[in-house]
Design a protein around this motif. Structure first.
Motif, PDB file in Angstrom:
ATOM      1  N   ALA A  62     -11.630  66.050 110.507  1.00 24.91           N
ATOM      2  CA  ALA A  62     -12.340  66.500 111.701  1.00 24.91           C
ATOM      3  C   ALA A  62     -11.465  66.476 112.952  1.00 24.91           C
ATOM      4  CB  ALA A  62     -13.574  65.628 111.933  1.00 24.91           C
ATOM      5  N   ARG A  63     -10.405  65.669 112.968  1.00 26.84           N
ATOM      6  CA  ARG A  63      -9.618  65.466 114.175  1.00 26.84           C
ATOM      7  C   ARG A  63      -8.210  66.045 114.122  1.00 26.84           C
ATOM      8  NH1 ARG A  63     -13.339  61.804 113.514  1.00 26.84           N
ATOM      9  NH2 ARG A  63     -14.382  60.879 115.326  1.00 26.84           N
ATOM     10  N   ALA A  64      -7.716  66.334 112.929  1.00 22.65           N
ATOM     11  CA  ALA A  64      -6.328  66.784 112.797  1.00 22.65           C
ATOM     12  C   ALA A  64      -6.130  68.178 113.388  1.00 22.65           C
ATOM     13  CB  ALA A  64      -5.935  66.786 111.322  1.00 22.65           C
ATOM     14  N   PRO A  65      -4.976  68.408 114.004  1.00 20.84           N
ATOM     15  CA  PRO A  65      -4.682  69.748 114.518  1.00 20.84           C
ATOM     16  C   PRO A  65      -4.334  70.687 113.366  1.00 20.84           C
ATOM     17  CG  PRO A  65      -2.780  68.327 114.812  1.00 20.84           C
ATOM     18  CD  PRO A  65      -3.886  67.451 114.270  1.00 20.84           C
ATOM     19  N   ASP A  66      -4.376  71.977 113.650  1.00 16.13           N
ATOM     20  CA  ASP A  66      -3.933  72.957 112.661  1.00 16.13           C
ATOM     21  C   ASP A  66      -2.442  72.801 112.424  1.00 16.13           C
ATOM     22  OD1 ASP A  66      -6.483  74.034 112.452  1.00 16.13           O
ATOM     23  OD2 ASP A  66      -6.114  75.513 114.029  1.00 16.13           O
ATOM     24  N   ASP A  67      -1.998  73.248 111.252  1.00 12.81           N
ATOM     25  CA  ASP A  67      -0.565  73.242 110.979  1.00 12.81           C
ATOM     26  C   ASP A  67       0.137  74.184 111.954  1.00 12.81           C
ATOM     27  OD1 ASP A  67      -1.213  71.579 108.928  1.00 12.81           O
ATOM     28  OD2 ASP A  67      -0.692  72.960 107.309  1.00 12.81           O
ATOM     29  N   PRO A  68       1.397  73.903 112.278  1.00 13.04           N
ATOM     30  CA  PRO A  68       2.120  74.790 113.206  1.00 13.04           C
ATOM     31  C   PRO A  68       2.235  76.206 112.635  1.00 13.04           C
ATOM     32  CG  PRO A  68       3.339  72.748 112.809  1.00 13.04           C
ATOM     33  CD  PRO A  68       2.208  72.779 111.839  1.00 13.04           C
ATOM     34  N   ASP A  69       2.229  77.187 113.526  1.00 12.65           N
ATOM     35  CA  ASP A  69       2.394  78.573 113.091  1.00 12.65           C
ATOM     36  C   ASP A  69       3.796  78.826 112.540  1.00 12.65           C
ATOM     37  OD1 ASP A  69      -0.188  79.257 113.855  1.00 12.65           O
ATOM     38  OD2 ASP A  69       0.421  79.782 115.891  1.00 12.65           O
ATOM     39  N   GLN A  70       4.777  78.191 113.154  1.00  9.40           N
ATOM     40  CA  GLN A  70       6.161  78.396 112.731  1.00  9.40           C
ATOM     41  C   GLN A  70       6.572  77.294 111.772  1.00  9.40           C
ATOM     42  OE1 GLN A  70       8.852  78.853 115.976  1.00  9.40           O
ATOM     43  NE2 GLN A  70      10.662  79.032 114.688  1.00  9.40           N
ATOM     44  N   ALA A  71       7.090  77.698 110.616  1.00 10.28           N
ATOM     45  CA  ALA A  71       7.535  76.715 109.624  1.00 10.28           C
ATOM     46  C   ALA A  71       8.768  75.983 110.145  1.00 10.28           C
ATOM     47  CB  ALA A  71       7.854  77.416 108.313  1.00 10.28           C
ATOM     48  N   TRP A 120      -2.966  66.311 101.362  1.00 10.09           N
ATOM     49  CA  TRP A 120      -3.089  66.407 102.815  1.00 10.09           C
ATOM     50  C   TRP A 120      -2.345  67.617 103.354  1.00 10.09           C
ATOM     51  CZ3 TRP A 120      -6.436  63.100 104.969  1.00 10.09           C
ATOM     52  CH2 TRP A 120      -6.717  61.913 104.298  1.00 10.09           C
ATOM     53  N   GLU A 121      -2.876  68.188 104.429  1.00 12.56           N
ATOM     54  CA  GLU A 121      -2.193  69.246 105.162  1.00 12.56           C
ATOM     55  C   GLU A 121      -1.207  68.604 106.143  1.00 12.56           C
ATOM     56  OE1 GLU A 121      -2.679  72.458 104.551  1.00 12.56           O
ATOM     57  OE2 GLU A 121      -4.244  72.018 103.072  1.00 12.56           O
ATOM     58  N   THR A 122      -0.242  69.382 106.597  1.00 14.51           N
ATOM     59  CA  THR A 122       0.765  68.860 107.524  1.00 14.51           C
ATOM     60  C   THR A 122       0.121  68.313 108.802  1.00 14.51           C
ATOM     61  OG1 THR A 122       2.328  70.496 106.662  1.00 14.51           O
ATOM     62  CG2 THR A 122       2.939  69.390 108.704  1.00 14.51           C
ATOM     63  N   GLY A 123      -0.848  69.042 109.345  1.00 11.04           N
ATOM     64  CA  GLY A 123      -1.520  68.586 110.561  1.00 11.04           C
ATOM     65  C   GLY A 123      -2.262  67.273 110.355  1.00 11.04           C
ATOM     66  N   GLU A 124      -2.779  67.060 109.156  1.00 11.35           N
ATOM     67  CA  GLU A 124      -3.482  65.805 108.854  1.00 11.35           C
ATOM     68  C   GLU A 124      -2.498  64.643 108.779  1.00 11.35           C
ATOM     69  OE1 GLU A 124      -7.154  67.880 106.367  1.00 11.35           O
ATOM     70  OE2 GLU A 124      -5.432  67.073 105.280  1.00 11.35           O
ATOM     71  N   VAL A 125      -1.335  64.865 108.158  1.00 10.25           N
ATOM     72  CA  VAL A 125      -0.304  63.824 108.098  1.00 10.25           C
ATOM     73  C   VAL A 125       0.180  63.501 109.517  1.00 10.25           C
ATOM     74  CG1 VAL A 125       1.983  63.215 107.210  1.00 10.25           C
ATOM     75  CG2 VAL A 125       0.391  64.493 105.766  1.00 10.25           C
ATOM     76  N   ASP A 147       5.668  63.928 119.930  1.00 16.05           N
ATOM     77  CA  ASP A 147       5.023  64.803 118.950  1.00 16.05           C
ATOM     78  C   ASP A 147       6.030  65.509 118.054  1.00 16.05           C
ATOM     79  OD1 ASP A 147       2.556  64.069 119.869  1.00 16.05           O
ATOM     80  OD2 ASP A 147       2.054  66.020 120.756  1.00 16.05           O
ATOM     81  N   ALA A 148       7.166  65.922 118.609  1.00 19.22           N
ATOM     82  CA  ALA A 148       8.161  66.638 117.809  1.00 19.22           C
ATOM     83  C   ALA A 148       8.656  65.767 116.656  1.00 19.22           C
ATOM     84  CB  ALA A 148       9.330  67.078 118.690  1.00 19.22           C
ATOM     85  N   THR A 149       8.905  64.481 116.932  1.00 24.90           N
ATOM     86  CA  THR A 149       9.352  63.557 115.891  1.00 24.90           C
ATOM     87  C   THR A 149       8.282  63.406 114.808  1.00 24.90           C
ATOM     88  OG1 THR A 149      10.723  62.338 117.461  1.00 24.90           O
ATOM     89  CG2 THR A 149      10.105  61.182 115.433  1.00 24.90           C
ATOM     90  N   LEU A 150       7.032  63.265 115.219  1.00 25.36           N
ATOM     91  CA  LEU A 150       5.947  63.077 114.259  1.00 25.36           C
ATOM     92  C   LEU A 150       5.693  64.344 113.442  1.00 25.36           C
ATOM     93  CD1 LEU A 150       3.550  60.932 116.459  1.00 25.36           C
ATOM     94  CD2 LEU A 150       5.126  60.154 114.685  1.00 25.36           C
ATOM     95  N   TRP A 151       5.838  65.517 114.049  1.00 33.01           N
ATOM     96  CA  TRP A 151       5.723  66.764 113.280  1.00 33.01           C
ATOM     97  C   TRP A 151       6.850  66.866 112.253  1.00 33.01           C
ATOM     98  CZ3 TRP A 151       1.673  69.471 112.413  1.00 33.01           C
ATOM     99  CH2 TRP A 151       0.687  69.641 113.387  1.00 33.01           C
ATOM    100  N   ASN A 152       8.065  66.432 112.626  1.00 32.21           N
ATOM    101  CA  ASN A 152       9.174  66.443 111.668  1.00 32.21           C
ATOM    102  C   ASN A 152       8.867  65.552 110.472  1.00 32.21           C
ATOM    103  OD1 ASN A 152      10.597  68.129 113.360  1.00 32.21           O
ATOM    104  ND2 ASN A 152      11.912  66.525 114.188  1.00 32.21           N
ATOM    105  N   ILE A 153       8.346  64.359 110.755  1.00 29.73           N
ATOM    106  CA  ILE A 153       7.988  63.436 109.664  1.00 29.73           C
ATOM    107  C   ILE A 153       6.903  64.057 108.788  1.00 29.73           C
ATOM    108  CG2 ILE A 153       6.945  61.202 109.116  1.00 29.73           C
ATOM    109  CD1 ILE A 153       8.234  60.153 111.742  1.00 29.73           C
ATOM    110  N   ALA A 154       5.860  64.603 109.409  1.00 29.43           N
ATOM    111  CA  ALA A 154       4.757  65.200 108.645  1.00 29.43           C
ATOM    112  C   ALA A 154       5.246  66.354 107.787  1.00 29.43           C
ATOM    113  CB  ALA A 154       3.661  65.676 109.597  1.00 29.43           C
ATOM    114  N   SER A 155       6.145  67.169 108.335  1.00 28.89           N
ATOM    115  CA  SER A 155       6.679  68.297 107.569  1.00 28.89           C
ATOM    116  C   SER A 155       7.480  67.815 106.372  1.00 28.89           C
ATOM    117  CB  SER A 155       7.561  69.170 108.470  1.00 28.89           C
ATOM    118  OG  SER A 155       6.803  69.732 109.513  1.00 28.89           O
ATOM    119  N   PHE A 156       8.216  66.723 106.548  1.00 25.65           N
ATOM    120  CA  PHE A 156       8.965  66.160 105.421  1.00 25.65           C
ATOM    121  C   PHE A 156       8.020  65.569 104.378  1.00 25.65           C
ATOM    122  CE2 PHE A 156      10.985  62.478 103.386  1.00 25.65           C
ATOM    123  CZ  PHE A 156      11.992  63.137 102.689  1.00 25.65           C
TER     124      PHE A 156
END
Length: 197
Positions: A62-71, A120-125, A147-156
């Motif tokens: 319910a709270r996670a953002p959408d995954d980024p548009d750019q991979a 899990w989706e990337t935005g959820e991680v 946020d950039a660091t956390l998105w990198n971790i989630a993507s990994f």
């Protein structure tokens, strides 16, 4: 309103109030009576496990953002790998890498993300890494990581299922993490190829 309906309504209200009072008294008894074993070694009942897991999943979704548009590119994935190895591997392991022995004493036990990340989706991680999870040992990293660091971790993390040990090892060993530097070159060499399943 006739007398019969009035009595019925009064009985219903009285029943609800009595039930709430009884639940409150039971909660006090559990809280102050030492009835519930709070020790991590005793485990959860199946009902408590279902309730906490279902609540956690619904809350994150319910709270996670959408995954980024750019991979993310190889540099972002590599930066996420270095942060993961420094901050997360000791609890969650990696391909061919077991979590630290002490993490087995946690309740709930941290999931091995080589399998669990597939759920899990990337935005959820990202949301979990940023906010942490109550009633677990998962801390909130959002206070001291951008946020950039956390998105990198989630993507990994979302690439861990299906990753081989050789691909995982190609990202090098854990280094002290920068806590906000999402650049690709601050922790060592890039791997020879992006370890993507």
């Amino acid at each position: 309103m006739d007398t019969a309906r009035k009595r019925l309504l009064t009985g219903l209200v009285g029943g609800v109030v009595a039930t709430l009072v009884a639940l409150f008294l039971i909660a006090l008894l559990v809280a102050y009576g030492g009835i519930y074993d709070i020790g991590a070694s005793s485990g959860h009942t199946s009902g408590a496990r279902w309730l906490t897991d279902s609540t956690m999943r619904s809350s994150v979704q319910a709270r996670a953002p959408d995954d980024p548009d750019q991979a993310p590119g190889p540099q972002e994935i590599a930066a996420g790998a270095r942060e993961y190895k420094a901050m997360c591997e000791h609890c969650h392991g990696g391909p061919g890498t077991e979590p630290a022995g002490w993490s087995r004493g946690m309740l709930p036990r941290p999931p091995h993300l080589t399998e669990a990340a597939a759920e899990w989706e990337t935005g959820e991680v990202f949301w979990i890494a940023s906010n942490g999870l109550k009633f677990t040992g998962m801390p909130s990293f959002g206070e001291d990581h951008d946020d950039a660091t956390l998105w990198n971790i989630a993507s990994f993390v979302t690439r861990l299922p299906g990753m081989t040990q050789e691909q995982y090892d190609a990202y090098g060993t854990a280094h002290s993490h920068g806590g906000g530097d999402s650049g690709a070159g601050h922790h060592g060499q890039e791997p020879h190829g992006e370890a993507r399943p």
